[in-house]
Design an enzyme around this catalytic site. Sequence first.
Site, PDB file in Angstrom:
ATOM      1  N   SER A  35       0.851  -1.185   0.000  1.00  0.00           N
ATOM      2  CA  SER A  35       0.000   0.000   0.000  1.00  0.00           C
ATOM      3  C   SER A  35       0.887   1.236   0.000  1.00  0.00           C
ATOM      4  CB  SER A  35      -0.894   0.009   1.245  1.00  0.00           C
ATOM      5  OG  SER A  35      -1.574   1.244   1.383  1.00  0.00           O
TER       6      SER A  35
ATOM      7  N   TYR B   9      -1.935   0.598  10.750  1.00  0.00           N
ATOM      8  CA  TYR B   9      -1.952   0.096   9.374  1.00  0.00           C
ATOM      9  C   TYR B   9      -0.666   0.453   8.638  1.00  0.00           C
ATOM     10  CZ  TYR B   9      -3.643  -0.854   4.633  1.00  0.00           C
ATOM     11  OH  TYR B   9      -3.794  -1.332   3.347  1.00  0.00           O
TER      12      TYR B   9
END
Length: 249
Positions: free
Chosen positions: A134, A147
């Site tokens: 990501s 995250y």
Amino acid sequence: MPENRRTAVVTGASSGIGAATARHLAAAGFHVVLAARRLDRIEALAAEIDGTAVACDVTSEESVAALAAAVGDRLDVLVNNAGGAFGMAPVAEASSDDWRRMYEVNVVGLMQVTRALLPALLASGAGVICNVGSTAGRVAYEGGAGYTAAKHGTKVVTETLRLELFDQPIRVCEIAPGMVATEEFSLVRFGGDQARADAVYDGVREPLVADDVADAITWMVTRPAHVNIDELVIRPRAQAAQHKVHRER
């Protein structure tokens, strides 16, 4: 697994990027092994693309061992897509359980699947591992520490694995998507709060969709065997950076 066909494993294949990637790889000629916890979903998709569904929780060593047994002795492509974000609390209010879940699925789960399937990938003579990271694995942002830490882990595991396997017939890649509008990612992150999930993409006319990322993954893993795509960062045109997003009002 069918003989004379390339085989690919896609984890987290029950929805979103994983399901789209399974469809794209099948269209490219692969027999796809779909791995996810929700067996009913992957069985339906396997029937659609003539693939194989295997129930798998990547955080369970026993479950991953069963996946490896189902795959067998040879594998051409592994797409480590299983992952997820849980919550957006600042560090001062963070949930330890949410952080553990994110690390378990995005880092430990990725390691366990890779470890279990590596012999089969090496046996193919030209295996490819594509880890789905990501842009959160590159840039920090408020409320995202759990995250971003996990996805930074995904990135570093990928880099380390490439170094460790430098003299082996295998390629190690990472794709790092930015804003991707899928049916579940933000909804899961916000505990089912549809309004908060929708707000992430509010005013963004054309965020990425799962097919955009799946198309890129398929391109990465089908390059000639001597070509390694170390990392590919993919964003919608509207997103110049994590904090710089064009929203139409």
